[in-house]
Design a protein around this motif. Structure first.
Motif, PDB file in Angstrom:
ATOM      1  N   SER A  65       0.834  -1.204   0.000  1.00 31.98           N
ATOM      2  CA  SER A  65       0.000   0.000   0.000  1.00 31.98           C
ATOM      3  C   SER A  65       0.871   1.258   0.000  1.00 31.98           C
ATOM      4  O   SER A  65       1.860   1.342   0.732  1.00 31.98           O
ATOM      5  CB  SER A  65      -0.899  -0.002   1.240  1.00 31.98           C
ATOM      6  N   ARG A  66       0.482   2.220  -0.837  1.00 36.82           N
ATOM      7  CA  ARG A  66       1.166   3.512  -0.871  1.00 36.82           C
ATOM      8  C   ARG A  66       0.137   4.623  -0.906  1.00 36.82           C
ATOM      9  O   ARG A  66      -0.815   4.577  -1.694  1.00 36.82           O
ATOM     10  CB  ARG A  66       2.067   3.640  -2.104  1.00 36.82           C
ATOM     11  N   LEU A  67       0.315   5.613  -0.054  1.00 39.56           N
ATOM     12  CA  LEU A  67      -0.536   6.794  -0.044  1.00 39.56           C
ATOM     13  C   LEU A  67       0.333   8.019  -0.287  1.00 39.56           C
ATOM     14  O   LEU A  67       1.448   8.115   0.234  1.00 39.56           O
ATOM     15  CB  LEU A  67      -1.248   6.950   1.301  1.00 39.56           C
ATOM     16  N   LEU A  68      -0.177   8.946  -1.068  1.00 40.91           N
ATOM     17  CA  LEU A  68       0.467  10.248  -1.241  1.00 40.91           C
ATOM     18  C   LEU A  68      -0.337  11.262  -0.450  1.00 40.91           C
ATOM     19  O   LEU A  68      -1.535  11.453  -0.693  1.00 40.91           O
ATOM     20  CB  LEU A  68       0.509  10.639  -2.719  1.00 40.91           C
ATOM     21  N   VAL A  69       0.313  11.909   0.505  1.00 41.83           N
ATOM     22  CA  VAL A  69      -0.359  12.875   1.377  1.00 41.83           C
ATOM     23  C   VAL A  69       0.130  14.270   1.018  1.00 41.83           C
ATOM     24  O   VAL A  69       1.334  14.543   1.032  1.00 41.83           O
ATOM     25  CB  VAL A  69      -0.069  12.578   2.856  1.00 41.83           C
ATOM     26  N   LEU A  70      -0.816  15.140   0.693  1.00 42.58           N
ATOM     27  CA  LEU A  70      -0.494  16.509   0.289  1.00 42.58           C
ATOM     28  C   LEU A  70      -1.202  17.491   1.222  1.00 42.58           C
ATOM     29  O   LEU A  70      -2.418  17.445   1.376  1.00 42.58           O
ATOM     30  CB  LEU A  70      -0.948  16.760  -1.149  1.00 42.58           C
ATOM     31  N   HIS A  71      -0.424  18.364   1.844  1.00 46.21           N
ATOM     32  CA  HIS A  71      -0.976  19.394   2.721  1.00 46.21           C
ATOM     33  C   HIS A  71      -0.616  20.764   2.148  1.00 46.21           C
ATOM     34  O   HIS A  71       0.571  21.106   2.052  1.00 46.21           O
ATOM     35  CB  HIS A  71      -0.378  19.312   4.124  1.00 46.21           C
ATOM     36  N   ASN A  72      -1.623  21.528   1.784  1.00 49.21           N
ATOM     37  CA  ASN A  72      -1.386  22.930   1.438  1.00 49.21           C
ATOM     38  C   ASN A  72      -1.505  23.731   2.728  1.00 49.21           C
ATOM     39  O   ASN A  72      -2.601  23.979   3.214  1.00 49.21           O
ATOM     40  CB  ASN A  72      -2.400  23.417   0.406  1.00 49.21           C
ATOM     41  N   VAL A  73      -0.369  24.100   3.303  1.00 49.71           N
ATOM     42  CA  VAL A  73      -0.367  24.810   4.584  1.00 49.71           C
ATOM     43  C   VAL A  73      -0.390  26.322   4.391  1.00 49.71           C
ATOM     44  O   VAL A  73      -0.227  27.079   5.356  1.00 49.71           O
ATOM     45  CB  VAL A  73       0.853  24.403   5.439  1.00 49.71           C
ATOM     46  N   SER A  74      -0.615  26.764   3.155  1.00 49.69           N
ATOM     47  CA  SER A  74      -0.557  28.196   2.853  1.00 49.69           C
ATOM     48  C   SER A  74      -1.946  28.773   2.599  1.00 49.69           C
ATOM     49  O   SER A  74      -2.928  28.053   2.420  1.00 49.69           O
ATOM     50  CB  SER A  74       0.320  28.432   1.622  1.00 49.69           C
ATOM     51  N   LYS A  75      -1.977  30.094   2.522  1.00 47.45           N
ATOM     52  CA  LYS A  75      -3.238  30.809   2.266  1.00 47.45           C
ATOM     53  C   LYS A  75      -3.566  30.874   0.787  1.00 47.45           C
ATOM     54  O   LYS A  75      -4.630  31.394   0.399  1.00 47.45           O
ATOM     55  CB  LYS A  75      -3.139  32.219   2.826  1.00 47.45           C
ATOM     56  N   ASP A  76      -2.687  30.363  -0.084  1.00 41.06           N
ATOM     57  CA  ASP A  76      -2.862  30.450  -1.533  1.00 41.06           C
ATOM     58  C   ASP A  76      -3.247  29.104  -2.132  1.00 41.06           C
ATOM     59  O   ASP A  76      -2.913  28.047  -1.586  1.00 41.06           O
ATOM     60  CB  ASP A  76      -1.561  30.915  -2.206  1.00 41.06           C
ATOM     61  N   LYS A  77      -3.927  29.124  -3.264  1.00 41.57           N
ATOM     62  CA  LYS A  77      -4.133  27.897  -4.021  1.00 41.57           C
ATOM     63  C   LYS A  77      -2.793  27.423  -4.565  1.00 41.57           C
ATOM     64  O   LYS A  77      -1.927  28.233  -4.917  1.00 41.57           O
ATOM     65  CB  LYS A  77      -5.105  28.134  -5.183  1.00 41.57           C
ATOM     66  N   LEU A  78      -2.622  26.115  -4.638  1.00 42.88           N
ATOM     67  CA  LEU A  78      -1.399  25.540  -5.181  1.00 42.88           C
ATOM     68  C   LEU A  78      -1.743  24.571  -6.292  1.00 42.88           C
ATOM     69  O   LEU A  78      -2.677  23.775  -6.164  1.00 42.88           O
ATOM     70  CB  LEU A  78      -0.619  24.787  -4.100  1.00 42.88           C
ATOM     71  N   THR A  79      -0.993  24.628  -7.383  1.00 42.58           N
ATOM     72  CA  THR A  79      -1.191  23.704  -8.493  1.00 42.58           C
ATOM     73  C   THR A  79       0.059  22.848  -8.660  1.00 42.58           C
ATOM     74  O   THR A  79       1.178  23.367  -8.722  1.00 42.58           O
ATOM     75  CB  THR A  79      -1.485  24.456  -9.800  1.00 42.58           C
ATOM     76  N   ILE A  80      -0.139  21.533  -8.708  1.00 44.93           N
ATOM     77  CA  ILE A  80       0.973  20.591  -8.844  1.00 44.93           C
ATOM     78  C   ILE A  80       0.640  19.557  -9.917  1.00 44.93           C
ATOM     79  O   ILE A  80      -0.509  19.438 -10.351  1.00 44.93           O
ATOM     80  CB  ILE A  80       1.256  19.860  -7.514  1.00 44.93           C
ATOM     81  N   THR A  81       1.654  18.809 -10.324  1.00 39.93           N
ATOM     82  CA  THR A  81       1.466  17.695 -11.239  1.00 39.93           C
ATOM     83  C   THR A  81       1.585  16.399 -10.458  1.00 39.93           C
ATOM     84  O   THR A  81       2.593  16.151  -9.779  1.00 39.93           O
ATOM     85  CB  THR A  81       2.513  17.715 -12.365  1.00 39.93           C
ATOM     86  N   LEU A  82       0.551  15.568 -10.563  1.00 36.13           N
ATOM     87  CA  LEU A  82       0.524  14.322  -9.828  1.00 36.13           C
ATOM     88  C   LEU A  82       1.369  13.249 -10.515  1.00 36.13           C
ATOM     89  O   LEU A  82       1.453  13.217 -11.746  1.00 36.13           O
ATOM     90  CB  LEU A  82      -0.910  13.802  -9.707  1.00 36.13           C
ATOM     91  N   PRO A  83       1.956  12.337  -9.769  1.00 29.97           N
ATOM     92  CA  PRO A  83       2.635  11.181 -10.375  1.00 29.97           C
ATOM     93  C   PRO A  83       1.640  10.306 -11.132  1.00 29.97           C
ATOM     94  O   PRO A  83       0.441  10.272 -10.798  1.00 29.97           O
ATOM     95  CB  PRO A  83       3.215  10.439  -9.158  1.00 29.97           C
ATOM     96  N   GLU A  84       2.118   9.575 -12.115  1.00 30.84           N
ATOM     97  CA  GLU A  84       1.258   8.749 -12.955  1.00 30.84           C
ATOM     98  C   GLU A  84       0.553   7.646 -12.168  1.00 30.84           C
ATOM     99  O   GLU A  84      -0.536   7.224 -12.534  1.00 30.84           O
ATOM    100  CB  GLU A  84       2.088   8.111 -14.082  1.00 30.84           C
ATOM    101  N   ASP A  85       1.190   7.169 -11.091  1.00 35.62           N
ATOM    102  CA  ASP A  85       0.641   5.993 -10.422  1.00 35.62           C
ATOM    103  C   ASP A  85      -0.347   6.324  -9.316  1.00 35.62           C
ATOM    104  O   ASP A  85      -0.787   5.437  -8.588  1.00 35.62           O
ATOM    105  CB  ASP A  85       1.772   5.120  -9.862  1.00 35.62           C
TER     106      ASP A  85
END
Length: 525
Positions: free
Chosen positions: A474-494
C-alpha cells in the motif's frame, strides 16, 4: 454507543469524480459524503497503534462539585473521548503529592485524595477498556517529593533510606549546575542532596538496587492490581545523572531494561514511553529498553511549518530519524505531538489562527507514530507559561458555572467560552473540534496511516508539505497545502484514487489545484 458510529460519520472518503483519467476537468465543491467503509477498514482495533489523549486530571472534569477535576470526571467523559476517536489516554500524575501538578510523589501506590480513590481508578480503567481505550499513567521515578516518608527518614539519619537518595561527598562539585543552568545541589549541611529539578524533588539513588525494587513493585501494582496498560516515564534520562556517571545514558538504559522486565512480567503487552527531551542520538540509546520516546524535534517542525506556511523538512527529517531508530529497535514506536503540558499551547503558539491549528492537526494525524493530543487542543484552548496557565480547565459549555467545570485556577486565556466550548463546537460543521474528529477518523480508517512508514515525496513547491506513507503493497500520497494560496501541482502517474480531501480541489488530468489550508490523500495504483 456503536463502536465505529462516530468514525463513520466523521470520515470523508472522496472517490467520486477522481478516478477517471479521461475526465477533462473535475471540481469538488466540498468533500464527498459518500462512504466506502467496512469494519475491515478500521485500523484502530486490536493494534498497538492508536491516538492518545493527555489529561491533567485536576483540570479536566469535576464529578462532585468541589471545583477540582477528578478520576470520576474523566470516566464520565470517556464517551466524548471515544467519539473523538481516541484509543488511549495518558493521565498526568495521579499519586498523592503536595503540589498541584503531582510530579513530586509522596506515595507510589495510592491516588491523590483530590482525585478520588483506588476504586475510582479501577473503575476508570474498567470503563476505558470497555470502550477499547488504553490507560497509561505518569510514573515519576527520577525523584520523590521531599515530603515523601523515605526522604523524611533519610533526613533524620535512617541508613536504609539515606541510601535511597543521592548525597554529595568530598569529591562533589556542589556548585555544578544542570542542563538549564539550574542549581542541582541543595541542603544546608556539609552533605547536600541532588535534586535536578528543584529542592522539593530530591533525586533517587539508582545505584542502590533497593530503589529499583521499590519501583518495580509500584509498576507491577498499577499493571496487575489496577489494570492500567503502561507508563509515561517522566525525566527518563535522569535516573542516573551526568553528575553521577560519565556513561549515564547507557547506565539509564540498563535500568530501564530491568524495569521493563518487571512490567512485562506483570502485563506482557504493557508499554513504556519515555520523556527524553534530547537529540535523536541520545533518544536512540534508550530505545533498547523503552517502547517509545516522545518526538520533540517533530513538534518544532510541525509548528514551524504551519507558522511559516512552508515545509520545515518534516518528511526528510522523519525518514532519517526513523531509519536510525529502527536500527536500534525494530519494534520502536514514535510518540508524536504538537505541544504538551510543559509547552505553550498550540493555539497560543499560532496566535489564535484556526486555519493554522487545523493544518497542525492534519500534519500530526497523517504522520507515522502514535499521536498524543493535549487535552483541550482539539477545541483550541490557549495558554502560555507559567505552567499553571498552560494547564487551565477544560471548557465543556459556555457557562463557567456548570458543575462539570474544574475551577482549580482562573482562566487567563480562552475567555471566549461561547466560541471555544465543546458543546458549541460539536454543532458547528467547520469547527476545530470537528476537524480533529474527521482527521482522527481518516487516520483510524487506513492501516497505512496508522502504522505505515514515511517517505519523502518528490513533489515540492512553496506552501506544500508532501510525503508518502507506505506499508507492504500500500502507498498513499499525502499533500498538505499549509498556505493561504491555491497551489497547483502535477501528480505522479501511479496515483489513481482520492482517498480523502478536506476541502474542494480541481483536477484536470494529472494537474491538481489544492485549496488554501487543505489536505488531500491519494492511493497508488
Amino acid at each position: 454507543m456503536k463502536k465505529f458510529a462516530l468514525s463513520i460519520i466523521a470520515l470523508f472518503l472522496v472517490l467520486t469524480g477522481c478516478q477517471s483519467q479521461k475526465s477533462t476537468e473535475k471540481e469538488k465543491s466540498s468533500p464527498s459524503t459518500e462512504m466506502v467503509w467496512s469494519k475491515d477498514q478500521s485500523a484502530a482495533e486490536n493494534t498497538k497503534h492508536r491516538v492518545y489523549y493527555e489529561i491533567f486530571v485536576r483540570a479536566f472534569a469535576d464529578s462532585n462539585g468541589d471545583g477540582i477535576g477528578d478520576l470520576n470526571g474523566v470516566t464520565k467523559q470517556l464517551d466524548y473521548l471515544k467519539e473523538l476517536g481516541v484509543g488511549g489516554i495518558w493521565l498526568m500524575p495521579i499519586n498523592p503529592s503536595p503540589s498541584y501538578h503531582g510530579y513530586d510523589v509522596t506515595d507510589y501506590m495510592n491516588v491523590n485524595k483530590d482525585y478520588g480513590t483506588l476504586e475510582d481508578m479501577k473503575n476508570l480503567v474498567s470503563e476505558a477498556h470497555k470502550r477499547d481505550i488504553k490507560v497509561v499513567m505518569d510514573l515519576v521515578m527520577n525523584h520523590t517529593s521531599k515530603e515523601h516518608p523515605w526522604f523524611q527518614k533519610a533526613l533524620i539519619g535512617d541508613p536504609k533510606y539515606r541510601d535511597y537518595y543521592v548525597w554529595s561527598d568530598e569529591t562533589t562539585n556542589t556548585n555544578a549546575v544542570g542542563d538549564w543552568n539550574q542549581k542541582i545541589w541543595h541542603g544546608t549541611s556539609d552533605q547536600k542532596y541532588e535534586a535536578i529539578f528543584w529542592d522539593g524533588m530530591p533525586d533517587l539513588n539508582y545505584k542502590n538496587p533497593a530503589v529499583m525494587t521499590e519501583m518495580k513493585n509500584a509498576g507491577q501494582f498499577w499493571l496487575s492490581d489496577i489494570g492500567i496498560d503502561g507508563f509515561r516515564l517522566d525525566a527518563a534520562k535522569y535516573l542516573i545523572s551526568s553528575h553521577q556517571s560519565a556513561t549515564n545514558h547507557e547506565d539509564n538504559a540498563k535500568l530501564w531494561s530491568e524495569f521493563k522486565q518487571a512490567t512485562q512480567q506483570a502485563k506482557p503487552d504493557s508499554i513504556l514511553i519515555g520523556e527524553i527531551w534530547d537529540s535523536a542520538s541520545i533518544v536512540g540509546k534508550y530505545l533498547t529498553a523503552l517502547d517509545s520516546g516522545f518526538d520533540f524535534d517533530l513538534s518544532t517542525k510541525i509548528l514551524s511549518s504551519v507558522k511559516g506556511e512552508n515545509d520545515a523538512g518534516i518528511a526528510s527529517s522523519l525518514e532519517r530519524t526513523r531509519g536510525y531508530f529502527q536500527t536500534v529497535s525494530p519494534t520502536y514506536m514514535d510518540s508524536i505531538f504538537i505541544t504538551n503540558h510543559d509547552m505553550n499551547r498550540v493555539m497560543s503558539e499560532l496566535n489564535g489562527d484556526v486555519n493554522h491549528a487545523k493544518m497542525a492537526a492534519s500534519l500530526l494525524l497523517t504522520l507515522p507514530g502514535n499521536p498524543f493530543l493535549y487535552y483541550g487542543e482539539e477545541i483550541g484552548l490557549e495558554g502560555k507559561k507559567p505552567d499553571e496557565h498552560i494547564r487551565e480547565p477544560m471548557i465543556w459549555t459556555p457557562s463557567e458555572e456548570d458543575a462539570i467545570h474544574s475551577k482549580w485556577v482562573n482562566h487567563l486565556y480562552s475567555k471566549n467560552r461561547d466560541e471555544v466550548a465543546v458543546s458549541v463546537q460539536e454543532n458547528e460543521k467547520d469547527s476545530l473540534l470537528n476537524h480533529y474528529k474527521t482527521m482522527i477518523a481518516v487516520r483510524n480508517s487506513h492501516p497505512t496511516l496508522m502504522d505505515g512508514e514515511i517517505k519523502a515525496s518528490a513533489i515540492r513547491t512553496k506552501g506544500l508539505v508532501s510525503f508518502e506513507r507506505v506499508k507492504d503493497d500500500s502507498r498513499l500520497l499525502v499533500l498538505h497545502n499549509v498556505s493561504k494560496d491555491k497551489l497547483t501541482i502535477t501528480l505522479p502517474e501511479d496515483m489513481k484514487d482520492v482517498y480523502f480531501s478536506s476541502e474542494s480541489y480541481v483536477k484536470k488530468g494529472k494537474e491538481l489545484t489544492l485549496s488554501p489550508y487543505s489536505t488531500i490523500i491519494f492511493e497508488a495504483k
